[in-house]
Scaffold this motif. Structure first.
Motif, PDB file in Angstrom:
ATOM      1  N   ILE A  75      33.857  35.948  32.694  1.00 12.77           N
ATOM      2  CA  ILE A  75      33.613  37.366  32.954  1.00 12.77           C
ATOM      3  C   ILE A  75      32.109  37.573  33.098  1.00 12.77           C
ATOM      4  O   ILE A  75      31.343  37.280  32.166  1.00 12.77           O
ATOM      5  CB  ILE A  75      34.131  38.241  31.798  1.00 12.77           C
ATOM      6  N   LEU A  80      31.442  42.975  31.867  1.00 15.07           N
ATOM      7  CA  LEU A  80      31.825  43.186  30.472  1.00 15.07           C
ATOM      8  C   LEU A  80      31.134  44.413  29.893  1.00 15.07           C
ATOM      9  O   LEU A  80      31.699  45.106  29.038  1.00 15.07           O
ATOM     10  CB  LEU A  80      31.469  41.941  29.651  1.00 15.07           C
ATOM     11  N   CYS A  94      31.673  36.418  21.325  1.00 18.04           N
ATOM     12  CA  CYS A  94      31.600  35.934  22.703  1.00 18.04           C
ATOM     13  C   CYS A  94      30.858  34.596  22.788  1.00 18.04           C
ATOM     14  O   CYS A  94      29.845  34.373  22.114  1.00 18.04           O
ATOM     15  CB  CYS A  94      30.877  36.948  23.590  1.00 18.04           C
ATOM     16  N   TYR A 109      27.824  34.325  32.009  1.00 13.54           N
ATOM     17  CA  TYR A 109      29.264  34.547  32.099  1.00 13.54           C
ATOM     18  C   TYR A 109      29.891  34.350  30.717  1.00 13.54           C
ATOM     19  O   TYR A 109      29.665  33.318  30.063  1.00 13.54           O
ATOM     20  CB  TYR A 109      29.915  33.581  33.085  1.00 13.54           C
ATOM     21  N   CYS A 110      30.672  35.320  30.317  1.00 15.97           N
ATOM     22  CA  CYS A 110      31.386  35.241  29.046  1.00 15.97           C
ATOM     23  C   CYS A 110      32.713  34.518  29.258  1.00 15.97           C
ATOM     24  O   CYS A 110      33.435  34.798  30.226  1.00 15.97           O
ATOM     25  CB  CYS A 110      31.638  36.655  28.514  1.00 15.97           C
ATOM     26  N   ARG A 112      36.337  34.354  28.507  1.00 15.28           N
ATOM     27  CA  ARG A 112      37.131  35.530  28.145  1.00 15.28           C
ATOM     28  C   ARG A 112      37.591  35.526  26.682  1.00 15.28           C
ATOM     29  O   ARG A 112      38.262  34.605  26.232  1.00 15.28           O
ATOM     30  CB  ARG A 112      38.363  35.653  29.053  1.00 15.28           C
ATOM     31  N   THR A 114      39.234  38.339  25.894  1.00 17.17           N
ATOM     32  CA  THR A 114      40.369  39.139  26.322  1.00 17.17           C
ATOM     33  C   THR A 114      40.023  39.585  27.733  1.00 17.17           C
ATOM     34  O   THR A 114      38.888  39.412  28.169  1.00 17.17           O
ATOM     35  CB  THR A 114      40.608  40.336  25.382  1.00 17.17           C
ATOM     36  N   SER A 115      40.986  40.137  28.468  1.00 16.45           N
ATOM     37  CA  SER A 115      40.756  40.253  29.924  1.00 16.45           C
ATOM     38  C   SER A 115      40.841  41.666  30.491  1.00 16.45           C
ATOM     39  O   SER A 115      41.010  41.847  31.699  1.00 16.45           O
ATOM     40  CB  SER A 115      41.761  39.362  30.670  1.00 16.45           C
ATOM     41  N   THR A 117      38.586  43.834  31.211  1.00 16.70           N
ATOM     42  CA  THR A 117      37.604  44.120  32.261  1.00 16.70           C
ATOM     43  C   THR A 117      37.969  43.428  33.575  1.00 16.70           C
ATOM     44  O   THR A 117      37.769  43.987  34.658  1.00 16.70           O
ATOM     45  CB  THR A 117      36.201  43.693  31.814  1.00 16.70           C
ATOM     46  N   LEU A 118      38.486  42.214  33.501  1.00 14.83           N
ATOM     47  CA  LEU A 118      38.898  41.511  34.718  1.00 14.83           C
ATOM     48  C   LEU A 118      40.061  42.215  35.395  1.00 14.83           C
ATOM     49  O   LEU A 118      40.094  42.350  36.626  1.00 14.83           O
ATOM     50  CB  LEU A 118      39.293  40.073  34.376  1.00 14.83           C
ATOM     51  N   VAL A 143      42.287  32.121  25.317  1.00 16.99           N
ATOM     52  CA  VAL A 143      41.064  32.919  25.199  1.00 16.99           C
ATOM     53  C   VAL A 143      40.168  32.260  24.152  1.00 16.99           C
ATOM     54  O   VAL A 143      40.624  31.438  23.353  1.00 16.99           O
ATOM     55  CB  VAL A 143      41.353  34.384  24.810  1.00 16.99           C
TER      56      VAL A 143
END
Length: 478
Positions: A75, A80, A94, A109-110, A112, A114-115, A117-118, A143
């Protein structure tokens, strides 16, 4: 020699419950440790349990109209950051990717945690009209959350789960979906995993980051601690506004859709272990057991025994059961202890005497009851006994829940009950976070949920004495 091999012993749960749990995870060959702290290896037997959970649960999701998708594991930090409350809640956990090959990335880039935001980025591209709603998506993935402490299945840095994400035209539809999916989880726990649950809503302090409301199912483990087994969240239109997701309504107005998310993880396996296990190891609910029936030939060196056992195993396999036949040269005692350790729900034995009497012996894992069954009736008897194992496990777990759920009328009483007995403690509550924090400080308990099934226990909050608004469950949780 193989026949002299010993089944590994496990610590008694009454002596050291935490060590008992670790012993079961390791010696029943569910999991192993990797070279990275907090990241575990799912061994075939442990992963097979998750596969069975996934297969059965996925079918239930699809009945609701959910479709499976897969999102990237990375992400962008800028993405995020779009939902402030959400990112603040996950920031300490994170893990970040900063290099691509030998080049430093322009943006972090994180990985994920959890998703949401994606999914929101994608929803913005695919939702334009009310005809595009509802969007009912789910993904099975891993995750990563950089936890400081870890325990097999209960708290991994990388863990397996599913996360559902849905978008709806109205708040009413989204709220209905949130509660519907919580009930899917609850029914699954009770009807498949034989784990009774308490259904309710999380307090504002305990709700998911960025959610307007979080609903939960709480289970009681054998040691009377709580396990949050699944959650479902109503987000309102907060994420939609942050990500500028809009649709044209039926009356040609631009509106924000309303969002939900819901998830369970491999911590369910930890719940199964701690709800049903005993001092001989695992006790698996039949519907998710990798091996439902083990067939063991008795005195297998004698004429016809192996053939009779093979015929029996083939018949049970043909009837749809997951069957294993053990023809190794380990002793009968070793085999019985080994499959008890592995939690196989039903053991079937056949030897020369049984063959003479046209019968076999069936032994339940949950209570070790033996039944002598005619070979003409093995399929129907297996079905009845496997159902009996499920029902027995559920009844035992429900008894544990009911006998260790208490009512307290003061903070001091709640503290005393928890220290002496453990379990869930029900009190009234004024709704103020200060009283929630005081309960944690004095009695060491967090709020588990505001149960849907409310009772009137008192007129006032046991912490502050102000008028009570609702009943709440407290407990010590994993």
């Amino acid at each position: 020699m193989a026949k002299d091999k010993k089944v590994e012993q496990i610590t008694d749960m009454e002596v050291d419950f935490a060590q008992w749990y670790t012993d079961v995870c390791k010696k029943a060959e569910l999991i192993d440790y990797s070279s990275i702290k907090g990241m575990f290896i799912y061994r075939p037997y442990g992963y097979a349990i998750w596969e069975n959970i996934q297969k059965l649960m996925d079918a239930e999701f699809k009945k609701t109209g959910a479709e499976n998708v897969y999102m990237p594991m990375l992400i962008p930090e800028s993405l995020l950051q779009k939902e402030k409350d959400h990112v603040e809640g996950f920031a300490p956990e994170c893990a970040w990717v900063t290099m691509g090959g030998s080049e430093k990335l322009e943006e972090r880039y994180c990985i994920r945690p959890t998703s949401e935001t994606l999914f929101c980025e994608h929803f913005r591209n695919v939702i334009q009209s009310h005809r595009d709603l509802p969007k009912m998506y789910n993904q099975w993935c891993s995750v990563l959350r950089w936890e400081k402490t870890s325990r097999p299945f209960l708290r991994h840095r990388e863990f397996l789960w599913q996360e559902g994400h849905t978008m709806h035209a109205t708040a009413e539809e989204a709220k209905e979906e949130t509660e519907r999916m919580l009930n899917v989880y609850a029914d699954f726990c009770e009807n498949v995993l034989a784990m009774p649950v308490t259904r309710g809503q999380k307090t504002d302090k305990e709700k998911f980051n960025g959610a307007e409301a979080t609903y939960t199912i709480e289970c009681m483990m054998h040691d009377r601690k709580a396990l949050q087994a699944g959650t479902s969240h109503y987000f309102g239109d907060g994420f939609a506004k942050a990500f500028d997701i809009t649709f044209t309504s039926k009356d040609n107005q631009r509106e924000y859709p309303h969002q939900t998310s819901w998830g369970v993880s491999t911590r369910l396996i930890g719940g199964i272990i701690m709800t049903h296990g005993d001092n001989n190891g695992l006790v698996l609910p039949p519907k998710i057991a990798p091996v439902q029936i083990v067939v063991i030939p008795v005195a297998q060196h004698k004429e016809g025994v192996l053939e009779a056992a093979k015929k029996l195993a083939d018949r049970l396999s043909a009837a749809g059961y997951r069957v294993k036949m053990d023809t190794s040269d380990n002793s009968m005692g070793w085999k019985c202890a080994q499959y008890e350790m592995k939690g196989v729900p039903l053991r079937v034995e056949i030897g020369p005497k049984d063959m003479e009497q046209n019968q076999c012996c069936m032994v339940r894992r949950d209570n070790r009851e033996k039944s002598f069954v005619s070979l003409d009736d093995v399929e129907s008897a297996a079905a009845e006994l496997l159902q009996a194992v499920h029902d027995g496990l559920y009844a035992k777990a429900l008894k544990n829940l009911q006998e260790h759920t208490y009512v307290a009328h003061s903070l001091e009483e709640a503290k005393q009950i928890q220290e002496e007995k453990g379990g869930f403690i029900k009190t009234m509550w004024c709704g103020d976070e200060a009283c929630e924090l005081k309960m944690k400080e004095v009695a060491g308990m967090t709020s588990r949920c505001i149960p849907f099934a409310q009772e009137h226990l008192d007129d006032v909050c046991p912490v502050c004495g102000k008028p009570a608004k609702k009943m709440i469950y407290w407990g010590i949780a994993y």
